[in-house]
Write an enzyme that holds these catalytic residues in place. Sequence first.
Site, PDB file in Angstrom:
ATOM      1  N   HIS A   1      46.741 -41.161 -94.216  1.00 39.89           N
ATOM      2  CA  HIS A   1      45.846 -40.654 -94.903  1.00 39.89           C
ATOM      3  C   HIS A   1      46.290 -40.560 -96.307  1.00 39.89           C
ATOM      4  O   HIS A   1      47.343 -39.544 -96.464  1.00 39.89           O
ATOM      5  CB  HIS A   1      45.057 -39.810 -94.470  1.00 39.89           C
ATOM      6  CG  HIS A   1      44.481 -40.011 -93.044  1.00 39.89           C
ATOM      7  ND1 HIS A   1      43.472 -40.758 -92.618  1.00 39.89           N
ATOM      8  CD2 HIS A   1      44.864 -39.410 -91.925  1.00 39.89           C
ATOM      9  CE1 HIS A   1      43.375 -40.879 -91.429  1.00 39.89           C
ATOM     10  NE2 HIS A   1      44.128 -40.094 -90.899  1.00 39.89           N
TER      11      HIS A   1
ATOM     12  N   CYS B   1      54.525 -41.294 -76.823  1.00 43.11           N
ATOM     13  CA  CYS B   1      54.592 -40.769 -75.221  1.00 43.11           C
ATOM     14  C   CYS B   1      55.686 -41.637 -74.772  1.00 43.11           C
ATOM     15  O   CYS B   1      55.516 -42.828 -74.680  1.00 43.11           O
ATOM     16  CB  CYS B   1      53.097 -40.997 -74.709  1.00 43.11           C
ATOM     17  SG  CYS B   1      53.133 -40.250 -72.978  1.00 43.11           S
TER      18      CYS B   1
ATOM     19  N   SER C   1      49.947 -42.446 -78.220  1.00 40.72           N
ATOM     20  CA  SER C   1      51.065 -43.019 -78.963  1.00 40.72           C
ATOM     21  C   SER C   1      50.429 -43.705 -80.258  1.00 40.72           C
ATOM     22  O   SER C   1      49.588 -44.672 -80.127  1.00 40.72           O
ATOM     23  CB  SER C   1      51.869 -43.901 -78.300  1.00 40.72           C
ATOM     24  OG  SER C   1      52.428 -43.685 -77.152  1.00 40.72           O
TER      25      SER C   1
END
Length: 264
Positions: free
Chosen positions: A118, A141, A113
């Site tokens: 970026h 998750c 998780s």
Amino acid sequence: MVKPLPRLRLQGFNNLTKALSFNIYDVCYARTEEERQRYIEYIDEQYDADRLTQILTDVAEIIGANILNIARQDYDPQGASVTILISEEPVIDKKQAGKELISDAVVAHMDKSHITVHTYPETHPQEGIATFRADIDVATCGVISPLKALNYLIESLESDIVIMDYRVRGFTRDVKGKKHYIDHKINSIQQFLAKNVKSRYEMFDVNVYQENIFHTKMHLKDFDLDQYLFEERAKNLSFKERMKIETLLKREIEELFHGRNLSE
């Protein structure tokens, strides 16, 4: 809204991993080398690590996740990265995220998780085209769904082109021992986009339903040259210049949208 399947009684934890990946592009035209450099500096300032951290923190709140830790970095000469580790349950106080050592239990959960971004500003060496790309990944998750953050992310960044991938991996087992490979209904990522977003974009899908893989590409429908010019107005350009710049920009948008170079 993410519509769950009928409520299941699970044996232990929901082990499904849901991953949403974005490539978001902003395309611009800057006539001179100096203007292109100023565009890079502008983008670098607009989307520095502090601003990106705020965006990802908002994403965590939208999807109902708890922040465990934040790592961020501005790069020289340009670009930035932020990674936020998240969980369904609070582990440490939000104000302390990034300041305390994390327990072994949390470290084991890190690869499941997280939210990352970026940035990649760049320019064409001759033709005046400048682009900004932001890559964003939201992986969860359990029952948390990254799809809830779709519209916020598109609106938060200057999104001329958006490429999205969503996939569900693993399985969760109910109390009778039956495995379930997805826990919500989905035919397309488009289902989760707001009407005002869908009205502005042309969209194209490639979905592999049996593999729980969903792919949507989008680009803006309307082309307004002024929206793509940096430190310039279309009315100040000659007709010939406008046509040349418009052709360059539309070609760049098409190539980024299709992910390949078009023949001359």
